[in-house]
Design a protein around this motif. Structure first.
Motif, PDB file in Angstrom:
ATOM      1  N   TYR A  74       0.838  -1.206   0.000  1.00  0.00           N
ATOM      2  CA  TYR A  74       0.000   0.000   0.000  1.00  0.00           C
ATOM      3  C   TYR A  74       0.872   1.255   0.000  1.00  0.00           C
ATOM      4  N   THR A  75       0.494   2.251  -0.797  1.00  0.00           N
ATOM      5  CA  THR A  75       1.308   3.445  -1.000  1.00  0.00           C
ATOM      6  C   THR A  75       1.377   4.333   0.238  1.00  0.00           C
ATOM      7  N   LEU A  76       0.237   4.553   0.891  1.00  0.00           N
ATOM      8  CA  LEU A  76       0.215   5.431   2.057  1.00  0.00           C
ATOM      9  C   LEU A  76       0.680   4.676   3.303  1.00  0.00           C
ATOM     10  N   GLN A  77       0.883   5.429   4.381  1.00  0.00           N
ATOM     11  CA  GLN A  77       1.369   4.808   5.618  1.00  0.00           C
ATOM     12  C   GLN A  77       0.320   3.931   6.269  1.00  0.00           C
ATOM     13  N   LYS A  78      -0.941   4.370   6.242  1.00  0.00           N
ATOM     14  CA  LYS A  78      -1.992   3.629   6.953  1.00  0.00           C
ATOM     15  C   LYS A  78      -2.738   2.714   5.996  1.00  0.00           C
ATOM     16  N   VAL A  79      -2.575   1.421   6.186  1.00  0.00           N
ATOM     17  CA  VAL A  79      -3.252   0.429   5.359  1.00  0.00           C
ATOM     18  C   VAL A  79      -4.756   0.491   5.631  1.00  0.00           C
ATOM     19  N   PRO A  80      -5.609   0.396   4.612  1.00  0.00           N
ATOM     20  CA  PRO A  80      -7.062   0.474   4.820  1.00  0.00           C
ATOM     21  C   PRO A  80      -7.566  -0.594   5.797  1.00  0.00           C
ATOM     22  N   PRO A  81      -8.546  -0.253   6.613  1.00  0.00           N
ATOM     23  CA  PRO A  81      -9.133  -1.256   7.509  1.00  0.00           C
ATOM     24  C   PRO A  81      -9.958  -2.275   6.720  1.00  0.00           C
ATOM     25  N   VAL A  82     -10.234  -3.380   7.371  1.00  0.00           N
ATOM     26  CA  VAL A  82     -10.993  -4.468   6.750  1.00  0.00           C
ATOM     27  C   VAL A  82     -12.181  -4.788   7.637  1.00  0.00           C
ATOM     28  N   THR A  83     -13.339  -4.973   7.000  1.00  0.00           N
ATOM     29  CA  THR A  83     -14.520  -5.346   7.767  1.00  0.00           C
ATOM     30  C   THR A  83     -15.298  -6.410   7.006  1.00  0.00           C
ATOM     31  N   GLU A  84     -16.008  -7.246   7.749  1.00  0.00           N
ATOM     32  CA  GLU A  84     -16.825  -8.291   7.119  1.00  0.00           C
ATOM     33  C   GLU A  84     -18.259  -7.797   7.004  1.00  0.00           C
ATOM     34  N   THR A  85     -18.875  -8.055   5.859  1.00  0.00           N
ATOM     35  CA  THR A  85     -20.211  -7.531   5.564  1.00  0.00           C
ATOM     36  C   THR A  85     -21.100  -8.659   5.052  1.00  0.00           C
ATOM     37  N   ASP A  86     -22.302  -8.270   4.648  1.00  0.00           N
ATOM     38  CA  ASP A  86     -23.240  -9.267   4.123  1.00  0.00           C
ATOM     39  C   ASP A  86     -23.286  -9.249   2.594  1.00  0.00           C
ATOM     40  N   ILE A  87     -22.295  -8.593   1.939  1.00  0.00           N
ATOM     41  CA  ILE A  87     -22.288  -8.629   0.472  1.00  0.00           C
ATOM     42  C   ILE A  87     -22.053 -10.064   0.011  1.00  0.00           C
ATOM     43  N   VAL A  88     -22.539 -10.373  -1.182  1.00  0.00           N
ATOM     44  CA  VAL A  88     -22.501 -11.748  -1.690  1.00  0.00           C
ATOM     45  C   VAL A  88     -21.150 -12.012  -2.341  1.00  0.00           C
ATOM     46  N   ALA A  89     -20.528 -13.139  -2.006  1.00  0.00           N
ATOM     47  CA  ALA A  89     -19.258 -13.528  -2.613  1.00  0.00           C
ATOM     48  C   ALA A  89     -19.459 -13.845  -4.090  1.00  0.00           C
ATOM     49  N   ASP A  90     -18.519 -13.379  -4.938  1.00  0.00           N
ATOM     50  CA  ASP A  90     -18.628 -13.667  -6.370  1.00  0.00           C
ATOM     51  C   ASP A  90     -17.689 -14.781  -6.809  1.00  0.00           C
ATOM     52  N   GLY A  91     -16.902 -15.323  -5.857  1.00  0.00           N
ATOM     53  CA  GLY A  91     -16.025 -16.442  -6.179  1.00  0.00           C
ATOM     54  C   GLY A  91     -14.689 -16.036  -6.766  1.00  0.00           C
ATOM     55  N   THR A  92     -14.550 -14.772  -7.186  1.00  0.00           N
ATOM     56  CA  THR A  92     -13.290 -14.302  -7.759  1.00  0.00           C
ATOM     57  C   THR A  92     -12.638 -13.261  -6.872  1.00  0.00           C
ATOM     58  N   TYR A  93     -13.384 -12.213  -6.573  1.00  0.00           N
ATOM     59  CA  TYR A  93     -12.829 -11.123  -5.768  1.00  0.00           C
ATOM     60  C   TYR A  93     -13.282 -11.201  -4.301  1.00  0.00           C
ATOM     61  N   ASN A  94     -14.535 -11.467  -4.085  1.00  0.00           N
ATOM     62  CA  ASN A  94     -15.070 -11.665  -2.728  1.00  0.00           C
ATOM     63  C   ASN A  94     -14.872 -10.450  -1.814  1.00  0.00           C
ATOM     64  N   TYR A  95     -14.813  -9.282  -2.413  1.00  0.00           N
ATOM     65  CA  TYR A  95     -14.671  -8.060  -1.617  1.00  0.00           C
ATOM     66  C   TYR A  95     -15.182  -6.873  -2.430  1.00  0.00           C
ATOM     67  N   GLU A  96     -15.396  -5.773  -1.752  1.00  0.00           N
ATOM     68  CA  GLU A  96     -15.645  -4.478  -2.383  1.00  0.00           C
ATOM     69  C   GLU A  96     -14.727  -3.466  -1.724  1.00  0.00           C
ATOM     70  N   VAL A  97     -14.319  -2.462  -2.483  1.00  0.00           N
ATOM     71  CA  VAL A  97     -13.508  -1.382  -1.920  1.00  0.00           C
ATOM     72  C   VAL A  97     -14.365  -0.138  -1.815  1.00  0.00           C
ATOM     73  N   GLN A  98     -14.458   0.387  -0.608  1.00  0.00           N
ATOM     74  CA  GLN A  98     -15.124   1.680  -0.420  1.00  0.00           C
ATOM     75  C   GLN A  98     -14.159   2.749  -0.911  1.00  0.00           C
ATOM     76  N   ALA A  99     -14.514   3.400  -2.009  1.00  0.00           N
ATOM     77  CA  ALA A  99     -13.592   4.287  -2.698  1.00  0.00           C
ATOM     78  C   ALA A  99     -13.274   5.526  -1.879  1.00  0.00           C
ATOM     79  N   GLY A 100     -12.076   6.056  -2.125  1.00  0.00           N
ATOM     80  CA  GLY A 100     -11.662   7.288  -1.472  1.00  0.00           C
ATOM     81  C   GLY A 100     -10.335   7.126  -0.768  1.00  0.00           C
ATOM     82  N   VAL A 101      -9.762   8.255  -0.352  1.00  0.00           N
ATOM     83  CA  VAL A 101      -8.475   8.208   0.351  1.00  0.00           C
ATOM     84  C   VAL A 101      -8.599   7.389   1.635  1.00  0.00           C
ATOM     85  N   ALA A 102      -9.736   7.528   2.332  1.00  0.00           N
ATOM     86  CA  ALA A 102      -9.987   6.723   3.538  1.00  0.00           C
ATOM     87  C   ALA A 102     -10.743   5.458   3.131  1.00  0.00           C
ATOM     88  N   SER A 103     -10.088   4.608   2.346  1.00  0.00           N
ATOM     89  CA  SER A 103     -10.735   3.404   1.815  1.00  0.00           C
ATOM     90  C   SER A 103     -11.011   2.392   2.926  1.00  0.00           C
TER      91      SER A 103
END
Length: 517
Positions: A74-103
């Protein structure tokens, strides 16, 4: 379908309006259906999910274990936090990124530990695209929105996902990857090691996925951060470094230099030949042309273009390469037998040829000729696309017609064109270009049987219309709008004009009394 060149009076204006309307309905190389889908995507894009404040996300145990690697990724000093949600897994990525500097990297629900590791690494790599970079010329969100507006949601999503893939391709093939993986706890290390193996062993596959994104969508982002630096490193690794940027004049072998300077000095002529109507685009092109014009045997011919065969009809051969930055890198190699006016005409044609290779308005209009048709001759619009292998054919056939048309209409205005011969018969020029396309794509292009009673348009009607519309850009249509109006003003016209003048004066006085200027 017969499409003849009309007399240039009122019909000419109607033709121009028709071309403008067709162009508006067919932006880029998209069909009307794709344009409608794009507009719907833009409307859907206005609905935004509620953001999760990054500062409020609690620590995630798997993320914490991966920190020795994530901090290098990761380019910046603070690595983005990670949280578990109820979004549906797609089998390939299995995540979403909340866009923005504070991702925030949002994991799909119900993932195994291995899937979480992969999703966190991939999500962090994708989130790196949103990190602030002081050397970025444009905000990343603006670049993404430009892709969305121009090419739709599918291409936007591909661009977003591909940054993470390219970032991992760069990272896992770098010297920094080994120590970072060695510093990981034993329970996460095997999964990350397997990821590295994929991005090292299958790097050409990952690169191919990037090249499958549309060229012009890639061009929007490739020249700026965050893509620029990542692509530069990857291309060095793959041995696909782009040549150093050459200006318009630097791209020319000696015989073409004087002509190139004449074209640069005449902005109208340059615009006609390149179709670069915006000053910014012209300056970018003149400073970094992405092309070379050389004569057979010249020392300036790059090694990769030494095997180019000369097309006798063109007077030159073309080496074409897409190095991932969203541009055709072109080398035009001209026959050493050409000289004087013959060489000049081939040179000017090559400039038009290069533009027509990516004339998406022309290619999209021609797409219907390659569409699947049912028993009633109705086309499937989803298949209405000119195959990539025929782009050079349309450039070859279209450039001949365009140059003849251009010389015929503008040789009196531009002395630069005056010494070049041309076929001045507009119908013959169009017919020859149309026949050239049909002959070159025979077997794939739509040519109805002679006894087909369902056909009312003739062979390859889309291509004929595409060429016809393209040629309008090279015509000098002098439309005198005053002469197209009524020849005589009637007494009634004068009364109406008088009444309008009186009303304007009354309105002006009323506004003056109210203090409105």
């Amino acid at each position: 379908m017969s499409t003849t060149r009309p007399a240039r009076n009122a019909t000419a204006l109607a033709t121009l309006l028709g071309v403008a309307l067709a162009t508006a309905l067919l932006p880029g190389c998209d069909s009307r259906e794709k344009e409608l889908a794009r507009q719907m995507d833009l409307q859907k894009g206005d609905t935004k999910k509620a953001d999760i404040p990054a500062a409020e996300v609690p620590p995630h145990p798997t993320r914490d274990k991966l920190m020795p690697l994530l901090e290098k990724l990761y380019t910046l000093q603070k690595v983005p936090p990670v949280t578990e949600t109820d979004i549906v897994a797609d089998g390939t990525y299995n995540y979403e990124v909340q866009a923005g500097v504070a991702s925030v990297v949002k994991l799909a629900g119900g993932l195994s530990e291995e899937q979480k590791i992969r999703a966190i690494v991939m999500g962090t790599a994708e989130a790196d695209s949103w990190a602030f970079r002081s050397d970025a010329r444009r905000d990343y969100a603006d670049l993404i929105h430009r892709v969305m507006r121009g090419y739709g949601d599918e291409q936007k999503q591909q661009i977003l996902r591909m940054y993470g893939q390219l970032k991992l391709l760069e990272f896992f093939n770098s010297e920094a990857a080994g120590p970072a993986i060695e510093a990981l706890p034993a329970d996460v290390k095997p999964v990350v090691e397997a990821m590295r193996k994929h991005y090292v062993d299958d790097k050409t596959k990952v690169w191919a996925d990037w090249m499958n994104v549309r060229m012009y969508a890639r061009r929007v982002v490739a020249g700026d951060q965050p893509f620029r630096s990542v692509l530069r490193q990857i291309k060095q690794e793959l041995g696909q470094e782009e040549p150093p940027p050459l200006s318009w004049e630097q791209s020319m072998d000696a015989p073409f230099l004087a002509w190139a300077k004449d074209i640069r000095a005449n902005e109208e002529l340059l615009i006609k030949l390149t179709d670069l109507r915006e000053l910014k685009d012209r300056e970018e092109y003149l400073n970094e042309t992405h092309s070379l014009w050389v004569v057979e045997g010249s020392a300036k011919i790059p090694a990769k273009a030494k095997g180019v065969k000369i097309d006798p009809a063109l007077g030159f051969g073309v080496h074409r390469e897409d190095l991932g930055g969203g541009y055709n890198e072109l080398t035009f190699v001209f026959s050493k037998k050409l000289a004087g006016t013959g060489l000049k005409k081939a040179f000017v044609r090559s400039i038009i040829y290069g533009q027509l290779l990516t004339d998406f308005a022309m290619l999209s209009t021609a797409g219907s000729d390659f569409a699947v048709r049912d028993a009633d001759n109705v086309i499937d619009s989803k298949t209405a696309v000119v195959p990539d292998k025929y782009d050079p054919l349309y450039a070859r056939c279209g450039s001949a017609a365009a140059l003849d048309t251009f010389i015929t209409h503008f040789k009196a205005k531009y002395p630069f064109l005056a010494d070049m011969p041309a076929n001045g018969n507009g119908d013959a020029v169009l017919n020859e270009a149309h026949k050239c396309v049909i002959d070159g794509a025979r077997g794939d292009i739509h040519v109805p049987a002679k006894d087909d009673d369902k056909d009312v348009e003739g062979p390859a009607p889309g291509s004929r219309l595409a060429l016809y519309q393209m040629l309008a850009r090279f015509e000098n249509v002098d439309v005198n709008l005053a002469n197209m109006a009524s020849e005589k003003k009637t007494e009634e016209d004068a009364v109406i004009e008088d009444a309008e003048a009186v009303l304007k004066r009354i309105k002006a006085k009323e506004n003056e009394g109210k203090g409105i200027k």
